[in-house]
Write an enzyme that holds these catalytic residues in place. Structure first.
Site, PDB file in Angstrom:
ATOM      1  N   LYS A  96      43.991  46.357  27.244  1.00 13.25           N
ATOM      2  CA  LYS A  96      43.013  45.876  28.230  1.00 13.25           C
ATOM      3  C   LYS A  96      41.820  45.338  27.482  1.00 13.25           C
ATOM      4  O   LYS A  96      41.523  45.788  26.363  1.00 13.25           O
ATOM      5  CB  LYS A  96      42.572  47.024  29.144  1.00 13.25           C
ATOM      6  CG  LYS A  96      41.928  46.561  30.432  1.00 13.25           C
ATOM      7  CD  LYS A  96      42.964  46.156  31.449  1.00 13.25           C
ATOM      8  CE  LYS A  96      42.365  45.668  32.737  1.00 13.25           C
ATOM      9  NZ  LYS A  96      43.411  45.455  33.749  1.00 13.25           N
ATOM     10  N   THR A 180      50.216  39.794  42.361  1.00 12.49           N
ATOM     11  CA  THR A 180      49.828  41.205  42.526  1.00 12.49           C
ATOM     12  C   THR A 180      49.787  41.555  44.020  1.00 12.49           C
ATOM     13  O   THR A 180      50.290  42.600  44.441  1.00 12.49           O
ATOM     14  CB  THR A 180      48.472  41.490  41.844  1.00 12.49           C
ATOM     15  OG1 THR A 180      48.534  40.978  40.506  1.00 12.49           O
ATOM     16  CG2 THR A 180      48.181  42.965  41.793  1.00 12.49           C
ATOM     17  N   ASN A 211      41.162  38.197  44.303  1.00 16.24           N
ATOM     18  CA  ASN A 211      42.500  37.653  44.047  1.00 16.24           C
ATOM     19  C   ASN A 211      43.578  38.538  44.688  1.00 16.24           C
ATOM     20  O   ASN A 211      44.398  38.074  45.473  1.00 16.24           O
ATOM     21  CB  ASN A 211      42.714  37.536  42.528  1.00 16.24           C
ATOM     22  CG  ASN A 211      44.149  37.199  42.197  1.00 16.24           C
ATOM     23  OD1 ASN A 211      45.030  38.056  42.247  1.00 16.24           O
ATOM     24  ND2 ASN A 211      44.421  35.950  41.905  1.00 16.24           N
TER      25      ASN A 211
HETATM   26  P1  NAD Z   1      38.445  40.126  42.024  1.00 18.38           P
HETATM   27  O1  NAD Z   1      37.205  40.113  41.220  1.00 18.38           O
HETATM   28  O2  NAD Z   1      39.136  38.844  42.322  1.00 18.38           O
HETATM   29  O3  NAD Z   1      38.176  40.858  43.439  1.00 18.38           O
HETATM   30  C1  NAD Z   1      37.522  42.071  43.609  1.00 18.38           C
HETATM   31  C2  NAD Z   1      37.079  42.159  45.060  1.00 18.38           C
HETATM   32  O4  NAD Z   1      36.523  43.444  45.325  1.00 18.38           O
HETATM   33  C3  NAD Z   1      36.002  41.159  45.455  1.00 18.38           C
HETATM   34  O5  NAD Z   1      36.306  40.651  46.754  1.00 18.38           O
HETATM   35  C4  NAD Z   1      34.720  42.009  45.532  1.00 18.38           C
HETATM   36  O6  NAD Z   1      33.775  41.463  46.414  1.00 18.38           O
HETATM   37  C5  NAD Z   1      35.324  43.280  46.065  1.00 18.38           C
HETATM   38  N1  NAD Z   1      34.495  44.467  45.909  1.00 18.38           N
HETATM   39  C6  NAD Z   1      33.812  44.911  44.820  1.00 18.38           C
HETATM   40  N2  NAD Z   1      33.177  46.059  45.137  1.00 18.38           N
HETATM   41  C7  NAD Z   1      33.478  46.336  46.414  1.00 18.38           C
HETATM   42  C8  NAD Z   1      33.122  47.387  47.322  1.00 18.38           C
HETATM   43  N3  NAD Z   1      32.336  48.395  46.936  1.00 18.38           N
HETATM   44  N4  NAD Z   1      33.612  47.350  48.582  1.00 18.38           N
HETATM   45  C9  NAD Z   1      34.407  46.343  48.973  1.00 18.38           C
HETATM   46  N5  NAD Z   1      34.782  45.328  48.174  1.00 18.38           N
HETATM   47  C10 NAD Z   1      34.307  45.329  46.927  1.00 18.38           C
HETATM   48  O7  NAD Z   1      39.427  41.142  41.287  1.00 18.38           O
HETATM   49  P2  NAD Z   1      41.010  41.253  41.453  1.00 18.38           P
HETATM   50  O8  NAD Z   1      41.651  40.485  40.368  1.00 18.38           O
HETATM   51  O9  NAD Z   1      41.370  41.013  42.878  1.00 18.38           O
HETATM   52  O10 NAD Z   1      41.218  42.800  41.082  1.00 18.38           O
HETATM   53  C11 NAD Z   1      40.991  43.855  42.010  1.00 18.38           C
HETATM   54  C12 NAD Z   1      41.585  45.139  41.454  1.00 18.38           C
HETATM   55  O11 NAD Z   1      42.983  44.959  41.209  1.00 18.38           O
HETATM   56  C13 NAD Z   1      41.016  45.614  40.111  1.00 18.38           C
HETATM   57  O12 NAD Z   1      41.048  47.028  40.069  1.00 18.38           O
HETATM   58  C14 NAD Z   1      41.989  45.057  39.097  1.00 18.38           C
HETATM   59  O13 NAD Z   1      41.976  45.781  37.868  1.00 18.38           O
HETATM   60  C15 NAD Z   1      43.282  45.278  39.857  1.00 18.38           C
HETATM   61  N6  NAD Z   1      44.402  44.448  39.405  1.00 18.38           N
HETATM   62  C16 NAD Z   1      44.308  43.100  39.340  1.00 18.38           C
HETATM   63  C17 NAD Z   1      45.401  42.347  38.951  1.00 18.38           C
HETATM   64  C18 NAD Z   1      45.367  40.846  38.961  1.00 18.38           C
HETATM   65  O14 NAD Z   1      46.448  40.249  38.775  1.00 18.38           O
HETATM   66  N7  NAD Z   1      44.245  40.202  39.186  1.00 18.38           N
HETATM   67  C19 NAD Z   1      46.590  42.991  38.600  1.00 18.38           C
HETATM   68  C20 NAD Z   1      46.669  44.382  38.670  1.00 18.38           C
HETATM   69  C21 NAD Z   1      45.564  45.097  39.091  1.00 18.38           C
END
Ligand code: NAD
Length: 401
Positions: A96, A180, A211
């Protein structure tokens, strides 16, 4: 969050009869890269890449740009990646990366400079057969494209297989952006099937609409019309509409820079982000950040099923409490594995110089997810474990086998 991950590894290791030394070896990272990035204008940021284990294949894991990034968090997320690739049986290890930065405070030029500098430091340690980074929170195909370009300038590699999550024109995979979220839909659908609830009408609340969350909502709307997402939140507010939210419109709104606190396109009610988990829904989907549910709010949860789409969104105490209440938790290392599965497919395509149609990618994703959920469900039922314990057990067996 680091404690939650490490304690789960330790307790699962003990169940498997591993010694204290073996457990420490499982938790320990192979390499920790910690460095500073200084931009031309003098701004300086702490940056990290932790390579946890390459026992099953090259290191693999996302890069996160977020102000809260620190070494402990990156280390725990790297260990979680090794468990995830093992649990869904990919020939990959776990890593990571991250930079402690709020990208909203950077200009596009600064963001590009930061992304390129990150690679300039790490280039000797990463590469198509060593460590293949991908996007995570606040990193997107554009950022990955800059990184690939920088890596290729420095190394001479032209395979585009050094990073996944690239734009399509640079060798990205069809279906990667949605993977995802799509994987989460498949995982929940399969869990419901094993629980004999496949045909049930369900209401869902979704925390986080980035995302992962937005594609979960869009794919669910298209493929599971009997699931109704009645609430969704971003970091500014939650939207609540008992008649169901329009996933596609919300995704467009977010893509154009909208905030839920300023939403007024329909009669959805704007509620506090903290109130989303209190809603009377069947399923709560956590797709924001870690530690969303802790001792402070675990008593508020009304849903009977929780999907961990974010990494480690429920801390250890809350896991125990919710499991005792009979709440089924679909664990992160299975529920959100769709991203790394399609990243693996992207890497395979790059290596072979191929570009697969989306239907082929999605069919492969489906295969991996269906198998992973079935195995975890079987292990949990046979050994009277929670799904989380079963997933960790399966992964640790592979990593120590
Ligand atoms: P991102 O930055 O695109 O989205 C995160 C979202 O969470 C945003 O809409 C943000 O406004 C919201 N958010 C933040 N704090 C919040 C709160 N307190 N209440 C409500 N909403 C809140 O990130 P992402 O890529 O969608 O990743 C989200 C999670 O999924 C992370 O934990 C990441 O590690 C995990 N993840 C992502 C992927 C990937 O392919 N992008 C793969 C596996 C796991």
């Amino acid at each position: 969050m680091p404690q939650t991950v490490h304690r789960l590894i330790a307790s699962t290791g003990q169940k498997l009869g591993l010694s204290g030394f073996q457990i420490q070896e499982l938790i320990k990272s192979d390499a920790k890269h910690r460095f500073k990035i200084s931009l031309a204008n003098g701004k300086t940021f702490n940056a990290y890449r932790v390579q946890h284990s390459n026992k099953l294949g090259p290191y693999k894991g996302g890069i996160r740009f977020h102000p809260n990034v620190d070494l402990d968090e990156v280390e725990a997320l790297a260990a979680l990646m090794s468990l995830k690739t093992a649990a869904v049986v990919l020939p990959l290890g776990g890593a990571k990366g991250g930079v402690a930065v709020d990208p909203k405070n950077l200009s596009p030029d600064e963001l590009e400079e930061l992304s390129r500098q990150y690679v300039r430091y790490l280039q000797p340690y990463i590469g198509p057969d060593k460590d293949i980074p991908a996007p995570d929170v606040n990193t997107d195909p554009q950022i990955i494209d800059w990184m690939v370009d920088e890596y290729e300038k420095l190394s001479g590699d032209k395979s585009h297989a050094s990073f996944t999550g690239k734009s399509l024109h640079l060798g990205g995979s069809e279906g990667r952006e949605a993977a995802t979220g799509r994987g989460g839909v498949i995982a929940l659908r399969e869990l419901l099937m094993h629980e004999n609830q496949a045909a049930r009408k369900l209401t869902l609340a979704l925390q986080g609409f980035g995302n992962v969350g937005s594609f979960f909502a869009v794919v669910a709307a298209a493929e599971q019309p009997h699931w109704q997402i009645v609430a969704a939140s971003d970091s500014s507010a939650a939207l609540y509409n008992p008649a169901g939210l329009k996933a596609g419109r919300l995704q467009e709104y977010k893509a154009s820079g909208g905030r839920f606190s300023e939403w007024h396109d329909d009669d959805s009610k704007i509620i506090d982000t903290q109130d989303l988990i209190k809603l009377e829904v069947d399923v709560l989907v956590l797709a924001a950040l870690e530690d969303a549910i802790t001792e402070d709010n675990m008593g508020d949860v009304k849903a009977k099923i929780i999907v961990e789409l974010a990494n480690s969104p429920i801390n250890e105490a809350a896991q125990k409490y919710l499991t005792k209440q009979g709440i089924l938790i679909l664990p992160d290392i299975i529920a959100n594995a769709g991203g790394v599965i399609v990243s693996y497919l992207e890497w395979l395509q790059n290596k072979a110089g191929e570009h697969w149609p989306e239907a082929r990618v999605n069919a492969k994703l489906e295969e991996y997810m269906v198998k992973a959920v079935a195995e975890v469900y079987k292990t949990a039922s046979a050994q009277d474990l929670s799904l989380k314990e079963a997933a960790f057990l399966q992964a640790i067996k592979k990593l120590t086998g």
